[in-house]
Scaffold this motif. Structure first.
Motif, PDB file in Angstrom:
ATOM      1  N   GLU A 259      63.850  28.405  80.380  1.00  0.00           N
ATOM      2  CA  GLU A 259      64.474  27.475  81.651  1.00  0.00           C
ATOM      3  C   GLU A 259      63.180  27.393  82.480  1.00  0.00           C
ATOM      4  O   GLU A 259      63.094  26.120  83.014  1.00  0.00           O
ATOM      5  CB  GLU A 259      65.275  28.291  82.417  1.00  0.00           C
ATOM      6  N   THR A 260      62.422  28.242  82.523  1.00  0.00           N
ATOM      7  CA  THR A 260      61.301  28.063  83.303  1.00  0.00           C
ATOM      8  C   THR A 260      60.236  26.933  82.653  1.00  0.00           C
ATOM      9  O   THR A 260      59.570  25.970  83.521  1.00  0.00           O
ATOM     10  CB  THR A 260      60.048  29.354  83.227  1.00  0.00           C
ATOM     11  N   HIS A 261      60.219  26.800  81.452  1.00  0.00           N
ATOM     12  CA  HIS A 261      59.256  25.764  80.893  1.00  0.00           C
ATOM     13  C   HIS A 261      60.131  24.380  80.128  1.00  0.00           C
ATOM     14  O   HIS A 261      59.700  23.944  79.092  1.00  0.00           O
ATOM     15  CB  HIS A 261      58.195  26.336  79.759  1.00  0.00           C
ATOM     16  N   LYS A 262      61.440  24.264  80.817  1.00  0.00           N
ATOM     17  CA  LYS A 262      62.241  23.445  80.237  1.00  0.00           C
ATOM     18  C   LYS A 262      61.795  22.105  80.059  1.00  0.00           C
ATOM     19  O   LYS A 262      61.778  21.384  78.855  1.00  0.00           O
ATOM     20  CB  LYS A 262      63.542  23.255  80.969  1.00  0.00           C
ATOM     21  N   GLU A 263      61.005  21.813  80.996  1.00  0.00           N
ATOM     22  CA  GLU A 263      60.194  20.388  80.937  1.00  0.00           C
ATOM     23  C   GLU A 263      59.298  20.173  79.906  1.00  0.00           C
ATOM     24  O   GLU A 263      59.104  19.219  79.174  1.00  0.00           O
ATOM     25  CB  GLU A 263      59.745  19.821  82.331  1.00  0.00           C
ATOM     26  N   LEU A 264      58.647  21.246  79.628  1.00  0.00           N
ATOM     27  CA  LEU A 264      57.376  21.222  78.579  1.00  0.00           C
ATOM     28  C   LEU A 264      58.026  21.320  77.423  1.00  0.00           C
ATOM     29  O   LEU A 264      57.881  20.417  76.348  1.00  0.00           O
ATOM     30  CB  LEU A 264      56.786  22.822  78.712  1.00  0.00           C
ATOM     31  N   PHE A 265      59.275  21.986  76.897  1.00  0.00           N
ATOM     32  CA  PHE A 265      59.881  21.807  75.645  1.00  0.00           C
ATOM     33  C   PHE A 265      60.887  20.428  75.521  1.00  0.00           C
ATOM     34  O   PHE A 265      60.657  20.135  74.289  1.00  0.00           O
ATOM     35  CB  PHE A 265      60.913  22.754  75.673  1.00  0.00           C
ATOM     36  N   GLU A 266      60.993  19.856  76.642  1.00  0.00           N
ATOM     37  CA  GLU A 266      61.570  18.463  76.562  1.00  0.00           C
ATOM     38  C   GLU A 266      60.422  17.551  75.625  1.00  0.00           C
ATOM     39  O   GLU A 266      60.625  16.750  75.176  1.00  0.00           O
ATOM     40  CB  GLU A 266      61.937  17.847  77.786  1.00  0.00           C
ATOM     41  N   GLU A 267      59.176  17.675  76.304  1.00  0.00           N
ATOM     42  CA  GLU A 267      58.027  16.901  75.900  1.00  0.00           C
ATOM     43  C   GLU A 267      57.730  17.129  74.545  1.00  0.00           C
ATOM     44  O   GLU A 267      57.154  16.244  73.778  1.00  0.00           O
ATOM     45  CB  GLU A 267      56.991  17.018  76.876  1.00  0.00           C
ATOM     46  N   LEU A 268      57.722  18.389  74.170  1.00  0.00           N
ATOM     47  CA  LEU A 268      57.366  18.795  72.858  1.00  0.00           C
ATOM     48  C   LEU A 268      58.425  18.470  71.597  1.00  0.00           C
ATOM     49  O   LEU A 268      58.239  18.830  70.539  1.00  0.00           O
ATOM     50  CB  LEU A 268      57.030  20.365  72.825  1.00  0.00           C
TER      51      LEU A 268
END
Length: 206
Positions: free
Chosen positions: A17-26
């Motif tokens: 949840e903290t890095h949700k945007e990062l995982f979306e990008e990846l």
């Protein structure tokens, strides 16, 4: 196993949840900047010691962080193919060969044959590091601790040399579009010593 399952839940609830945007990008692709070649030892965690996020490191791990010299083959070459993919497809900019203290793989180089024969595949793999063993034994080192860390550090340097037997790495290294580093990680202190090519020493990172 229960601990692992609980960890999965904590990851989803917290870290993801903290890095949700990062995982979306990846989601569609990765773009790592560094190929990290390390030992399979459970005490070495590349992302933990470098404080990197998912997507930054392309990691190859095996017993004693060995890089087989380049060769074309019809065999299944795990480490070689991973290096090839990282450099030629992912176009990484840096390669780190990271050894560590108290390395079981390096220590196994000195085991008697009757023990090594019980782990034949490991024995065969460690043949790649025989030049390391020979260099250490040539110094006639009697003190066990000194022989241990010398083996671990010389092993790092040998694998850095082996990387340059890969034509596509040699080309990029010569063009200065790819850099190669040797790291020595001290498990008991958390310190990392980086090889200085100018003076031939492993120096504590700042």
């Amino acid at each position: 196993m229960q601990k692992l399952l609980e960890g999965l839940n904590k990851f989803k609830e917290n870290d993801f949840e903290t890095h949700k945007e990062l995982f979306e990008e990846l989601r569609e692709a990765q773009n790592p900047h560094t190929l990290f070649i390390g030992c399979s030892d459970s005490r070495l965690d590349p992302n933990l010691i470098t404080q990197t996020l998912p997507g930054e490191l392309f990691v190859v791990r095996n017993i004693a962080n060995i890089v087989p010299p380049y060769r074309k083959s019809q065999e299944y070459l795990s480490t070689t193919s991973a290096i090839e993919y990282a450099v030629k497809v992912l176009k990484i900019q840096h390669i780190v060969v990271c050894g560590h203290s108290n390395c079981g793989g390096c220590r196994s180089l000195y085991l008697p044959d009757e023990i090594l024969s019980t782990i034949p595949h490991t024995k065969k793999w460690l043949e790649l590091a025989v030049p390391v063993k020979n260099k250490v034994l040539a110094d006639v080192i009697e003190e066990k601790g000194k022989r241990e860390w010398m083996t671990e550090q010389i092993n790092i340097l040998e694998q850095m040399k082996n990387l340059l037997t890969y034509p596509f790495i040699q080309e990029k290294y010569t063009e200065k579009t790819l850099s190669i580093y040797g790291w020595y990680y001290m498990i008991e202190t958390g310190e990392v010593y980086i090889y200085n090519k100018q003076n031939g020493l492993f120096e504590l990172s700042n």
